[in-house]
Write an enzyme that holds these catalytic residues in place. Structure first.
Site, mmCIF file in Angstrom:
data_model
loop_
_atom_site.group_PDB
_atom_site.id
_atom_site.type_symbol
_atom_site.label_atom_id
_atom_site.label_comp_id
_atom_site.label_asym_id
_atom_site.label_seq_id
_atom_site.Cartn_x
_atom_site.Cartn_y
_atom_site.Cartn_z
ATOM 1 N N LYS A 15 0.819 -1.219 0.000
ATOM 2 C CA LYS A 15 0.000 0.000 0.000
ATOM 3 C C LYS A 15 0.853 1.270 0.000
ATOM 4 O O LYS A 15 0.455 2.267 -0.588
ATOM 5 C CB LYS A 15 -1.026 0.005 1.131
ATOM 6 C CG LYS A 15 -0.454 0.189 2.505
ATOM 7 C CD LYS A 15 -1.526 0.133 3.578
ATOM 8 C CE LYS A 15 -0.912 -0.095 4.939
ATOM 9 N NZ LYS A 15 0.005 0.930 5.414
ATOM 10 N N ARG A 90 -7.217 3.469 11.273
ATOM 11 C CA ARG A 90 -6.848 2.069 11.451
ATOM 12 C C ARG A 90 -7.772 1.348 12.426
ATOM 13 O O ARG A 90 -7.581 0.154 12.666
ATOM 14 C CB ARG A 90 -5.446 2.039 12.066
ATOM 15 C CG ARG A 90 -4.370 1.403 11.250
ATOM 16 C CD ARG A 90 -3.071 1.649 12.017
ATOM 17 N NE ARG A 90 -2.040 0.743 11.642
ATOM 18 C CZ ARG A 90 -1.130 0.998 10.712
ATOM 19 N NH1 ARG A 90 -1.170 2.116 10.026
ATOM 20 N NH2 ARG A 90 -0.190 0.130 10.474
ATOM 21 N N ARG A 129 11.386 -7.247 2.950
ATOM 22 C CA ARG A 129 11.577 -5.837 3.295
ATOM 23 C C ARG A 129 12.512 -5.705 4.499
ATOM 24 O O ARG A 129 13.333 -4.797 4.566
ATOM 25 C CB ARG A 129 10.226 -5.178 3.603
ATOM 26 C CG ARG A 129 10.356 -3.677 3.864
ATOM 27 C CD ARG A 129 9.013 -3.008 3.957
ATOM 28 N NE ARG A 129 8.428 -3.151 5.279
ATOM 29 C CZ ARG A 129 7.190 -2.775 5.592
ATOM 30 N NH1 ARG A 129 6.416 -2.257 4.661
ATOM 31 N NH2 ARG A 129 6.725 -2.926 6.806
ATOM 32 N N ARG A 135 13.778 -2.197 8.742
ATOM 33 C CA ARG A 135 12.876 -1.455 9.626
ATOM 34 C C ARG A 135 12.825 -2.148 10.976
ATOM 35 O O ARG A 135 12.683 -3.363 11.054
ATOM 36 C CB ARG A 135 11.479 -1.408 8.993
ATOM 37 C CG ARG A 135 11.063 -0.007 8.621
ATOM 38 C CD ARG A 135 9.778 -0.007 7.871
ATOM 39 N NE ARG A 135 8.628 -0.279 8.735
ATOM 40 C CZ ARG A 135 7.376 -0.105 8.339
ATOM 41 N NH1 ARG A 135 7.125 0.338 7.117
ATOM 42 N NH2 ARG A 135 6.380 -0.362 9.149
ATOM 43 N N ARG A 146 1.408 -6.834 14.333
ATOM 44 C CA ARG A 146 0.768 -5.836 13.467
ATOM 45 C C ARG A 146 -0.294 -6.465 12.580
ATOM 46 O O ARG A 146 -1.357 -5.888 12.355
ATOM 47 C CB ARG A 146 1.838 -5.100 12.632
ATOM 48 C CG ARG A 146 2.478 -3.966 13.430
ATOM 49 C CD ARG A 146 3.913 -3.706 13.030
ATOM 50 N NE ARG A 146 4.067 -3.418 11.627
ATOM 51 C CZ ARG A 146 5.087 -3.863 10.874
ATOM 52 N NH1 ARG A 146 6.006 -4.633 11.400
ATOM 53 N NH2 ARG A 146 5.161 -3.525 9.620
#
Ligand code: ADP
Length: 198
Positions: A15, A90, A129, A135, A146
């Site tokens: 996204k 969210r 990723r 990250r 998450r």
């Protein structure tokens, strides 16, 4: 014309990438709460200090604080002609907050782009990723947490938006350009015209 857009999808759905492309084509700014928090952490601001451990754990930053930040950002002149929200709202409380804020200026969201990607695919993309970007919230624990929050709190907001008839469910599996084209086609079908040809 204005385009007030929201892009929603599980972690790893792409996204962020798609959001940037769509926003560019519509000539509107991307407002990504995750990016705002990460920039503050990087710059060592007071806000950054407040939220570092929350992001690392994969928890949600308190609604009130997040809401204030979004309100400030959407009040800036560049968002007057529209915006693309990524990562906000969210949960149900954030939907209510955003509705109230937009209603103050007689506005509302025009479309909600839902990027559909199966959980296994999301996890695989996040694993990649983590290797590429490092990250700090891409640890296996924070990722699982998450995704759980997404399924429990974020996915249900789509029902509320679905009742308003503004959700476009897009298959997020495929090449980057292919997925972008699917999004453009869905928005065009709603009469939302791009400002820039890409
Ligand atoms: P991802 O979708 O991969 O979790 P984001 O960049 O959207 O990445 O968000 C990263 C983190 O920022 C979240 O795990 C959360 O801690 C915080 N965050 C982002 N958006 C919100 C929000 N709307 N409400 C509360 N916390 C948020």
């Amino acid at each position: 014309m204005t385009a007030r857009l929201l892009i929603v999808g599980p972690q790893g759905s792409g996204k962020g990438t798609q959001g940037v492309r769509v926003a560019e084509a519509f000539g509107v700014p991307v407002v990504s709460t995750g990016d705002i928090f990460r920039a503050n952490i990087k710059n060592g601001t007071e806000l950054g200090k407040q939220v570092t451990s929350i992001l690392d754990a994969g928890d949600l930053v308190p609604d009130e604080l997040t809401g204030e930040i979004v309100r400030d950002r959407l009040s800036q002149p560049d968002a007057a002609g529209g915006f693309l929200l990524d990562g906000y709202p969210r949960n149900a409380a954030q939907v209510a907050h955003l509705d109230a804020f937009l209603a103050e200026s007689g506005a509302a969201l025009d479309a909600v782009i839902l990027l559909d990607v199966p959980r296994e695919e999301s996890i695989e993309r996040l694993r990649l990723r983590a290797e590429e970007q490092g990250r700090t919230d891409d640890t296996p624990e924070a990722i699982a947490h998450r995704l759980d929050i997404y399924e429990q709190e974020t996915a249900p907001i789509l029902e509320a938006y679905g009742e308003r008839g503004i959700v476009d469910r897009i298959d997020g599996v495929g090449g980057l350009d292919e997925v972008t084209e699917r999004i453009f086609a869905a928005l065009q079908a709603r009469g939302l015209e791009r400002a820039v040809a890409v």
